[in-house]
Design a protein around this motif. Structure first.
Motif, mmCIF file in Angstrom:
data_model
loop_
_atom_site.group_PDB
_atom_site.id
_atom_site.type_symbol
_atom_site.label_atom_id
_atom_site.label_comp_id
_atom_site.label_asym_id
_atom_site.label_seq_id
_atom_site.Cartn_x
_atom_site.Cartn_y
_atom_site.Cartn_z
ATOM 1 N N ILE A 43 0.850 -1.187 0.000
ATOM 2 C CA ILE A 43 0.000 0.000 0.000
ATOM 3 C C ILE A 43 0.885 1.237 0.000
ATOM 4 O O ILE A 43 1.781 1.364 0.839
ATOM 5 C CB ILE A 43 -0.941 0.024 1.224
ATOM 6 C CG1 ILE A 43 -1.921 -1.157 1.173
ATOM 7 C CG2 ILE A 43 -1.711 1.348 1.285
ATOM 8 C CD1 ILE A 43 -2.798 -1.291 2.412
ATOM 9 N N TYR A 70 0.362 -6.581 4.401
ATOM 10 C CA TYR A 70 0.742 -5.490 3.505
ATOM 11 C C TYR A 70 2.074 -4.878 3.930
ATOM 12 O O TYR A 70 2.331 -4.673 5.117
ATOM 13 C CB TYR A 70 -0.309 -4.376 3.510
ATOM 14 C CG TYR A 70 -1.716 -4.835 3.250
ATOM 15 C CD1 TYR A 70 -2.098 -5.327 2.011
ATOM 16 C CD2 TYR A 70 -2.679 -4.777 4.259
ATOM 17 C CE1 TYR A 70 -3.394 -5.749 1.774
ATOM 18 C CE2 TYR A 70 -3.987 -5.190 4.033
ATOM 19 C CZ TYR A 70 -4.338 -5.678 2.785
ATOM 20 O OH TYR A 70 -5.621 -6.091 2.563
ATOM 21 N N LEU A 92 -8.093 -5.864 -2.448
ATOM 22 C CA LEU A 92 -6.685 -5.852 -2.816
ATOM 23 C C LEU A 92 -6.116 -7.258 -2.872
ATOM 24 O O LEU A 92 -6.327 -8.051 -1.966
ATOM 25 C CB LEU A 92 -5.893 -4.994 -1.816
ATOM 26 C CG LEU A 92 -4.505 -4.538 -2.277
ATOM 27 C CD1 LEU A 92 -4.588 -3.774 -3.592
ATOM 28 C CD2 LEU A 92 -3.874 -3.664 -1.191
ATOM 29 N N GLY A 94 -2.009 -1.168 -3.683
ATOM 30 C CA GLY A 94 -3.152 -0.335 -3.328
ATOM 31 C C GLY A 94 -2.615 1.037 -2.955
ATOM 32 O O GLY A 94 -1.402 1.221 -2.786
ATOM 33 N N PHE A 130 -9.589 -2.859 1.925
ATOM 34 C CA PHE A 130 -8.430 -3.465 1.248
ATOM 35 C C PHE A 130 -8.467 -4.985 1.337
ATOM 36 O O PHE A 130 -8.032 -5.675 0.415
ATOM 37 C CB PHE A 130 -7.128 -2.905 1.801
ATOM 38 C CG PHE A 130 -6.816 -1.513 1.303
ATOM 39 C CD1 PHE A 130 -6.729 -1.236 -0.057
ATOM 40 C CD2 PHE A 130 -6.615 -0.453 2.187
ATOM 41 C CE1 PHE A 130 -6.453 0.031 -0.533
ATOM 42 C CE2 PHE A 130 -6.335 0.831 1.735
ATOM 43 C CZ PHE A 130 -6.258 1.083 0.363
#
Length: 252
Positions: free
Chosen positions: A47, A76, A252, A140, A248
């Motif tokens: 991200i 992430y 994602l 993202g 997300f």
């Protein structure tokens, strides 16, 4: 399965630290830019966290750490580059309630903080990250205030590298930009963004969307201007980040 993923992600947000937060990540230089990096090094999803005009603040660092660590099924790696290269706007300029403050803020948006200039740097920056971290396969993006404008400008490109995007208390909301956004987008607005612009933006989005107004929060409640010692702000800061984590996790 997805719903279980949502609830698990939602329920694992760490306690919000109201004052004196210490980041869990570290600073690296990527593509010539100082960058706050947090989250698992082997994550295949990343991200890009685009801060507000005030740069690195504990509330933003904490937010990046939440996104990096809150998902139990989705991991992430979060990157927050210093687009302003050590020269962010002074938080004392906001709100711009004097002529001098207004002029300083206006000048910043036309020079250091001109949105198109930063938006143009994003694709190249992502490539620089991928050079040093080959594990990343999916991107993202989330932006706050000024950063929200950068999200609109980059996700509305037909060749955007982002699979999902989010904007929190976005500055300069332009409904016409939403027409080009085909990827899933989340917008969390405050009481200070023009309601009509937010509604038009929502109507113009072409892909999946989650648009919500946090009606008693100020422009900036999820970033540098968040007064986390205020229990209501802290509550809505947490709810805002939970909403991002769930979004997300889904897209994602």
């Amino acid at each position: 399965m997805a719903m279980h993923g949502h609830s698990a992600a939602c329920c694992s947000i760490p306690p919000i630290v109201a004052k004196g937060y210490e980041g869990k990540g570290k600073y690296e230089t990527i593509g010539g830019l100082k960058t706050y990096v947090t989250g698992p090094a082997d994550a295949s999803k990343a991200i890009l966290y685009i801060y507000d005009i005030f740069g690195y603040f504990p509330q933003s660092i904490q937010g990046a750490d939440i996104l990096a660590t809150a998902g139990t099924k989705n991991k992430y790696r979060v990157y927050m580059p210093d687009w302003f290269e050590g020269s962010p706007a002074d938080i004392s300029w906001y709100p711009p309630d004097t002529k001098e403050k207004g002029e300083k803020l206006g000048n910043f948006f036309q020079t250091t903080g001109a949105p198109p200039a930063t938006a143009a740097k994003v694709p190249g920056y992502l490539k620089e990250v991928e050079k040093v971290n080959s594990a990343i396969k999916t991107w993202g993006v989330v932006g706050f205030c000024w950063g929200g404008k950068i999200v609109s400008l980059t996700t509305s490109k037909s060749d955007t590298a982002f699979k999902a995007g989010a904007e929190c208390h976005p500055a300069m909301v332009d409904p016409s930009e939403a027409e080009g956004i085909k990827i899933p987008l989340c917008m969390l607005a405050s009481k200070d963004e023009p309601v009509e612009d937010v509604e038009k933006f929502k109507a113009n989005l072409k892909g999946e969307k989650h648009v919500e107004v946090f009606g008693d929060q100020i422009h900036g409640w999820m970033a540098a201007r968040a007064d986390l010692e205020d229990s209501r702000v802290k509550e809505e800061y947490e709810r805002g980040y939970k909403t991002l984590v769930e979004f997300f996790a889904k897209y994602l």
